[in-house]
Design a protein around this motif. Structure first.
Motif, short mmCIF file in Angstrom:
data_model
loop_
_atom_site.label_atom_id
_atom_site.label_comp_id
_atom_site.label_asym_id
_atom_site.label_seq_id
_atom_site.Cartn_x
_atom_site.Cartn_y
_atom_site.Cartn_z
N GLY A 89 9.30 24.64 14.28
CA GLY A 89 10.28 24.01 15.18
C GLY A 89 9.72 22.85 15.98
N GLU A 90 8.54 22.35 15.64
CA GLU A 90 7.91 21.26 16.38
C GLU A 90 8.42 19.89 15.95
N TRP A 91 8.58 19.70 14.65
CA TRP A 91 8.98 18.40 14.12
C TRP A 91 10.34 18.52 13.44
N LYS A 92 11.09 17.41 13.43
CA LYS A 92 12.44 17.45 12.87
C LYS A 92 12.68 16.40 11.78
N ASP A 93 11.99 15.26 11.82
CA ASP A 93 12.31 14.18 10.91
C ASP A 93 11.05 13.38 10.60
N TYR A 94 11.10 12.61 9.52
CA TYR A 94 9.97 11.75 9.17
C TYR A 94 10.47 10.47 8.52
N ALA A 95 9.58 9.48 8.46
CA ALA A 95 9.87 8.21 7.79
C ALA A 95 8.59 7.74 7.10
N ILE A 96 8.76 7.10 5.96
CA ILE A 96 7.62 6.56 5.23
C ILE A 96 7.81 5.06 5.09
N ASP A 97 6.80 4.29 5.49
CA ASP A 97 6.83 2.84 5.38
C ASP A 97 5.67 2.38 4.51
N HIS A 98 5.96 1.55 3.53
CA HIS A 98 4.92 0.96 2.68
C HIS A 98 4.92 -0.53 2.95
N MET A 99 3.83 -1.01 3.55
CA MET A 99 3.70 -2.42 3.88
C MET A 99 2.53 -3.02 3.10
N ARG A 100 2.32 -4.31 3.22
CA ARG A 100 1.22 -4.96 2.50
C ARG A 100 -0.14 -4.46 2.96
N VAL A 131 0.86 -1.18 0.00
CA VAL A 131 0.00 0.00 0.00
C VAL A 131 0.90 1.23 0.00
N THR A 132 0.59 2.21 -0.83
CA THR A 132 1.39 3.42 -0.90
C THR A 132 0.50 4.65 -0.81
N PHE A 133 1.11 5.77 -0.49
CA PHE A 133 0.42 7.05 -0.54
C PHE A 133 0.43 7.54 -1.98
N HIS A 134 -0.69 8.07 -2.44
CA HIS A 134 -0.73 8.68 -3.76
C HIS A 134 -0.08 10.06 -3.68
N ARG A 135 0.20 10.62 -4.82
CA ARG A 135 0.91 11.91 -4.88
C ARG A 135 0.17 13.01 -4.13
N ARG A 136 -1.13 13.12 -4.31
CA ARG A 136 -1.91 14.18 -3.64
C ARG A 136 -1.98 13.96 -2.14
N GLU A 137 -2.05 12.71 -1.72
CA GLU A 137 -2.06 12.41 -0.29
C GLU A 137 -0.73 12.80 0.34
N LEU A 138 0.35 12.44 -0.32
CA LEU A 138 1.68 12.77 0.20
C LEU A 138 1.90 14.28 0.20
#
Length: 132
Positions: free
Chosen positions: A58-69, A37-44
């Protein structure tokens, strides 16, 4: 003598009881290992717009994206070595029931869930602060 293996009666061969079928390799692989499952372009784009705003504050510093089944997860971190502050999840199996999109906090509590990602992301319009 032939080069073909000898099969017991009823398991194919010259008798014509069974015929071989050609299977596409890509179809075979798709059935064995479905695409994640992935995020579509507009969702991302919507998620990254909120993320950029919060990084600017200054609230957030980093992110990660995981695509799983089963689902796609956008994790948001204050620092990269910690647990994520929030997770934006897309779970298509829940689309017909509660909505495919949800925002989950560090403790696993669902803050908002729905069918429309824009509505779900409005949870970040309020001032959310991490309580120690």
């Amino acid at each position: 003598m032939t080069d073909q293996p000898e099969l017991p009666r009823g398991q194919g061969g010259q008798g014509g009881q069974e015929t071989a079928s050609v299977v596409s390799l890509s179809e075979y692989r798709k059935n064995l290992d479905p695409a994640p499952v992935t995020f579509h372009r507009r969702e991302l784009d919507a998620i990254l717009w909120i993320y950029g705003r919060m990084v600017g504050e200054g609230e957030w510093k980093d992110y990660a994206i995981d695509h799983m089944r089963e689902k796609a997860v956008f994790s948001i971190f204050k620092r990269s070595g910690e647990m994520p502050l929030f997770r934006v999840e897309k779970n298509p199996k829940l689309a017909a029931k509660q909505g495919a999109f949800s925002v989950v906090n560090t403790h696993g509590m669902i803050l908002k869930r729905g069918h429309d990602l824009q509505q779900v992301l409005k949870v970040f319009d309020k001032a959310l602060k991490l309580i120690d």
